[in-house]
Design an enzyme around this catalytic site. Structure first.
Site, PDB file in Angstrom:
ATOM      1  CG  HIS A 153      -0.324   0.001   2.528  1.00 34.13           C
ATOM      2  ND1 HIS A 153      -1.024   0.256   3.685  1.00 34.13           N
ATOM      3  CD2 HIS A 153       0.963  -0.240   2.903  1.00 34.13           C
ATOM      4  CE1 HIS A 153      -0.207   0.187   4.721  1.00 34.13           C
ATOM      5  NE2 HIS A 153       0.992  -0.123   4.269  1.00 34.13           N
ATOM      6  CG  HIS A 154       3.736   2.225   2.318  1.00 33.31           C
ATOM      7  ND1 HIS A 154       2.876   3.129   2.902  1.00 33.31           N
ATOM      8  CD2 HIS A 154       4.076   1.339   3.295  1.00 33.31           C
ATOM      9  CE1 HIS A 154       2.704   2.807   4.179  1.00 33.31           C
ATOM     10  NE2 HIS A 154       3.410   1.724   4.432  1.00 33.31           N
ATOM     11  CB  ALA A 155       3.992   0.607  -4.536  1.00 38.83           C
ATOM     12  CG  ASP A 213       1.925   6.483   1.757  1.00 38.81           C
ATOM     13  OD1 ASP A 213       1.728   5.248   1.750  1.00 38.81           O
ATOM     14  OD2 ASP A 213       3.038   6.984   1.498  1.00 38.81           O
TER      15      ASP A 213
END
Length: 430
Positions: A153-155, A213
């Site tokens: 979920h940060h890529a 994010d």
């Protein structure tokens, strides 16, 4: 470890649960620098607990779960979200040579996301695994699809970040959004129900201790006054210096001009325990009931469990109101939409394996007791000293005060009102 590929069962018209894995995927995921060999531990434990072979005695001995080999995501599928420049570098020989420092920095392939052996295979296999799970849901093969190697979920669109090299969560949401319009009963009378069609709604719920994010930013749109097919809700910790820094990680505020009712944030303070999670469950459930999604993507990051090296929350895995297991059981049993379960953070690899094996049993409707003994298999020594499934709470103090939780409840009550108003103009044919 039992051969995962050998456990595949013949395809049936429909299966309640699909589990996406292959030896190739496990091998690639086990090379991830932040989680070396975690994938191997997870799937080995699922196999050791005989979950791949479990049968339902109420359905003539049929298997609870269908195991599906993932396909590789093609560059075209990855381009649905990622930039061409990033993919050409990350999938090409330049990233493997790691010579051009300026490009390494530009694409985030340094510090917490260093290039690694077979990174290009990892990117395509992990994205392909998540999209394989999505296909199973869209095609009506199952009600619940599991891909524990996903949940990155940060890529970012054009760079790696936070141990994440591919935005499989975003790709999954975009693919589910494109499903055919669904028929929905919007009201009933004394005679016949009123049936309308609408474009599918996708709700993303993130349980990782770190803010989602990249996913939240991908769908954030404060300038729109229209409805949206996509709603993201991240439940996480945020504090000065805690990764990732983002203005969107603060508690959602409907009075803020930058507020988007479809991009929601619910931060919890240090030491969040079963008590706090039991308290906020009605808030999360209320958002789901208001949005009424057709598909629900649940990022089951387990770095908030007690004993994780992140050492921020004190969440318990098993028994008790507010535990991670009780949350997932309620999501699966009480929420209407089809569910996609993804992995995520979790840096005590043995506990991550415990958690995802346990959640797998819940998804199958055959919840294992938390005191279940971990059976003899190659990784057994890593589960000492308890050699059981449970991840009990520690002694950390829960800093989520009554005053703070009341403020969270107050804001989300107003958020639901705003959300309901936005959605009311989009209930007709689409």
């Amino acid at each position: 470890m039992q051969s995962i590929d050998d456990s595949e069962v013949p395809a049936r018209p429909a299966s309640r649960v699909v589990y996406v894995v292959s030896e190739e995927l496990v091998k690639a995921s086990s090379l991830l620098p932040s989680n070396r060999n975690r994938s191997f531990l997870v799937h080995s434990l699922v196999a050791a607990l005989d979950l791949f072979k479990a049968v339902n005695p109420d359905l003539d001995g049929q298997k609870y779960m269908q195991v599906i080999r993932p396909r590789r995501a093609s560059p075209r599928e990855l381009l649905v979200y990622h930039t061409r420049d990033y993919l050409e570098y990350a999938l090409g020989p330049a990233a493997r040579d790691s010579q051009d420092q300026s490009q390494i920095s530009e694409f985030g392939l340094e510090d917490d996301c260093p290039p690694f052996h077979n990174m290009h295979e990892y990117i395509q296999l992990v994205a392909g695994a998540t999209l394989t799970a999505v296909d199973a849901l869209k095609d009506g093969v199952c009600d619940v699809a599991i891909c524990w190697d996903g949940g990155r979920h940060h890529a970012q669109k054009s760079k790696a970040s936070g141990f994440c090299y591919v935005a499989d969560c975003v790709l999954a949401i975009l693919a589910l959004k494109k499903n055919r319009p669904a028929a929905k009963i919007t009201s009933t009378s004394n005679t016949l129900p009123t049936i309308t069609t609408r474009k599918p709604r996708v709700m993303y719920v993130d349980l990782d201790v770190h803010f989602s994010d990249a996913v939240s930013q991908a769908f954030y749109n404060a300038s729109s006054t229209a409805s949206s097919q996509i709603l993201t809700l991240s439940i996480h910790h945020t504090s000065p210096g805690f990764f990732p820094p983002s203005l969107l990680s603060d508690l959602s505020n409907p009075d803020d001009p930058a507020f988007d009712p479809f991009t929601l944030s619910l931060p919890l303070k240090a030491g969040a325990s079963n008590r706090t999670f039991a308290r906020i469950w009605p808030i999360v459930d209320g958002v789901e009931k208001t949005f009424d999604p057709d598909f629900i993507v649940i990022q089951c990051g387990v770095d908030g469990l007690a004993g994780d090296p992140v050492a921020t929350w004190n969440w318990c895995l098993g028994d008790g109101e507010g535990s991670l297991g009780s949350w997932l059981e309620k999501m699966l049993r009480e929420w209407r939409g089809k569910k996609l379960l993804l992995g995520g953070g979790g840096y005590n690899s043995a506990n991550a394996a415990r958690a995802w094996a346990y959640l797998t049993s819940i998804a199958m409707g055959n919840r294992l007791p938390v005191d279940t003994d971990i059976l003899e298999h190659r990784a057994l020594p890593l589960y000492q000293p308890s050699f059981t499934l449970d991840v009990p709470a520690g002694n950390m103090r829960d800093e989520n005060s009554e005053e703070y939780l009341l403020e969270v409840e107050r804001r989300f009550e107003r958020i639901r009102e705003v959300l309901s108003c936005r959605l009311s103009g989009a209930t007709g044919s689409a």
